[in-house]
Write an enzyme that holds these catalytic residues in place. Sequence first.
Site, PDB file in Angstrom:
ATOM      1  N   HIS A   1       0.818  -1.220   0.000  1.00 15.81           N
ATOM      2  CA  HIS A   1       0.000   0.000   0.000  1.00 15.81           C
ATOM      3  C   HIS A   1       0.852   1.271   0.000  1.00 15.81           C
ATOM      4  O   HIS A   1       0.382   2.325  -0.416  1.00 15.81           O
ATOM      5  CB  HIS A   1      -0.975  -0.015   1.186  1.00 15.81           C
ATOM      6  CG  HIS A   1      -2.153  -0.913   0.957  1.00 15.81           C
ATOM      7  ND1 HIS A   1      -3.387  -0.693   1.520  1.00 15.81           N
ATOM      8  CD2 HIS A   1      -2.286  -2.031   0.200  1.00 15.81           C
ATOM      9  CE1 HIS A   1      -4.230  -1.648   1.129  1.00 15.81           C
ATOM     10  NE2 HIS A   1      -3.576  -2.475   0.332  1.00 15.81           N
TER      11      HIS A   1
ATOM     12  N   PRO B   1      -6.251  -1.220  -4.908  1.00 12.05           N
ATOM     13  CA  PRO B   1      -7.338  -2.076  -5.373  1.00 12.05           C
ATOM     14  C   PRO B   1      -8.344  -2.355  -4.248  1.00 12.05           C
ATOM     15  O   PRO B   1      -8.001  -2.292  -3.072  1.00 12.05           O
ATOM     16  CB  PRO B   1      -6.633  -3.361  -5.787  1.00 12.05           C
ATOM     17  CG  PRO B   1      -5.352  -3.373  -5.034  1.00 12.05           C
ATOM     18  CD  PRO B   1      -4.970  -1.948  -4.826  1.00 12.05           C
TER      19      PRO B   1
ATOM     20  N   HIS C   1      -2.064 -13.382   0.131  1.00  6.40           N
ATOM     21  CA  HIS C   1      -3.263 -13.758   0.878  1.00  6.40           C
ATOM     22  C   HIS C   1      -3.195 -15.217   1.349  1.00  6.40           C
ATOM     23  O   HIS C   1      -4.191 -15.769   1.784  1.00  6.40           O
ATOM     24  CB  HIS C   1      -4.524 -13.487   0.040  1.00  6.40           C
ATOM     25  CG  HIS C   1      -4.779 -12.028  -0.212  1.00  6.40           C
ATOM     26  ND1 HIS C   1      -5.844 -11.565  -0.950  1.00  6.40           N
ATOM     27  CD2 HIS C   1      -4.114 -10.915   0.196  1.00  6.40           C
ATOM     28  CE1 HIS C   1      -5.806 -10.239  -0.999  1.00  6.40           C
ATOM     29  NE2 HIS C   1      -4.767  -9.821  -0.324  1.00  6.40           N
ATOM     30  N   THR C   2      -2.043 -15.824   1.275  1.00  8.63           N
ATOM     31  CA  THR C   2      -1.798 -17.111   1.918  1.00  8.63           C
ATOM     32  C   THR C   2      -1.652 -16.929   3.431  1.00  8.63           C
ATOM     33  O   THR C   2      -1.639 -17.887   4.195  1.00  8.63           O
ATOM     34  CB  THR C   2      -0.521 -17.782   1.356  1.00  8.63           C
ATOM     35  OG1 THR C   2      -0.249 -18.976   2.079  1.00  8.63           O
ATOM     36  CG2 THR C   2       0.701 -16.891   1.503  1.00  8.63           C
TER      37      THR C   2
ATOM     38  N   ASP D   1      -6.534 -17.403   3.895  1.00  8.98           N
ATOM     39  CA  ASP D   1      -6.281 -18.781   3.447  1.00  8.98           C
ATOM     40  C   ASP D   1      -6.873 -19.713   4.500  1.00  8.98           C
ATOM     41  O   ASP D   1      -6.367 -19.798   5.623  1.00  8.98           O
ATOM     42  CB  ASP D   1      -4.767 -18.994   3.305  1.00  8.98           C
ATOM     43  CG  ASP D   1      -4.378 -20.464   3.107  1.00  8.98           C
ATOM     44  OD1 ASP D   1      -5.271 -21.345   3.080  1.00  8.98           O
ATOM     45  OD2 ASP D   1      -3.164 -20.729   2.991  1.00  8.98           O
TER      46      ASP D   1
END
Length: 324
Positions: free
Chosen positions: A71, A168, A198-199, A244
């Site tokens: 970010h 996003p 995002h795991t 996850d």
Amino acid sequence: MACHLSSTCLVFSILLLLLLSFSSLPCQAQLSSNFYDDTCPNALSTIRSAIRKAVSRERRMAASLIRLHFHDCFVQGCDGSILLDDTPSMTGEKFARNNNQSVRGFQVIDDAKAQVESICPGIVSCADIVAVAARDASVAVGGPSWRVKLGRRDSTSASRSLANANLPSFTDSLESLISLFDRKGLSARDMVVLSGSHTIGQARCLTFRGRIYNNASDIDAGFASTRRRKCPANNGDGNLAPLDLVTPNSFDNNYFKNLIQKKGLLQSDQVLFRGGSTDRIVNDYSRSSSVFSSDFASAMVKMGDIDPLTGSQGEIRRLCNVLR
Ligand code: HEM
Ligand SMILES: *[C@@H]1O[C@H](CO)[C@@H](O)[C@H](O)[C@H]1NC(C)=O
Ligand SMILES: *[C@@H]1O[C@H](CO)[C@@H](O)[C@H](O)[C@H]1NC(C)=O
């Protein structure tokens, strides 16, 4: 120029032209992994121990720090702009739509910065500390490592409106995601591999409620009903669920396997595998954790290269949340 075709005049004109063309080149100092070797040789080990401590205190912090770097880089480049507090004259990024109540890790960066300042005051930028912290965080949870390029300087501004425009959102379409990353020089493949972050980490109910309640054909029904238990239709916005579902605390390729089973938590996760152009990339990473790891590492280096301030641009902040 008042000279005729003599040879000295020709040489002079050529020199002048060369001079003009060099001075009009943008200042493109390069980042380098040994940037602090002479000026602050213990910077990297100091940051590493601060990040290790923070992650052992709270494992989720690894995820938060990786996201913080992302970010930061997507808004004005990797320049520490996300760290700046709002002031009466500047509306910064902390409360932008996709950061507010969401992005974390500021205290960890401030602590690492304080320790680095105590050994070499005024040398190491906050932007570099964020970049190094992301790598150290990945390593701390069993993820890939990479050589972090250094020499970024800190911005003297931040922008909520740029953050709103460039970060996003969980409802974005595949096309929007591809285009937001493309604008930063990152390919669709980079976008997919980086989403593999995002795991690890967590998301708030408000970011996935829409997806788990709409009975769409792109979500596994059992998965949706499990997630509904802790994410009520009308309240509990802040309730957390792991991005996850299989191994939320370790850095592996289960995130991609989940997508193939329609068990992506966010809509922006599942769009990566929903019959579109990125399906085959998700397939690749679901089949090979080593390809995922090495592509992830390269893409993080590429992301860390987004529009850095270098040379005499920007400044080196003393405290990461305020300008000097
Ligand atoms: C492709 C577009 C992406 C979208 C739409 C997206 C969206 C999100 C959302 C909505 C959350 C949960 C936030 C919350 O509940 O407050 C999240 C968490 C997270 N994101 Fe992304 N993300 C994207 C790409 C990335 C990338 C490129 C990275 C890193 C390189 C990343 C790293 C993370 C991490 C590690 C978390 C968990 C943070 C934590 O637990 O504190 N994401 N993301
Ligand atoms: C940030 O989130 C809080 C809590 O939801 C909200 O009260 C506040 O208005 C938000 N700030 C901005 C700038 O949207
Ligand atoms: C989804 O399905 C559940 C149970 O099958 C039902 O109660 C609910 O009304 C449906 N929601 C929508 C948006 O169709």
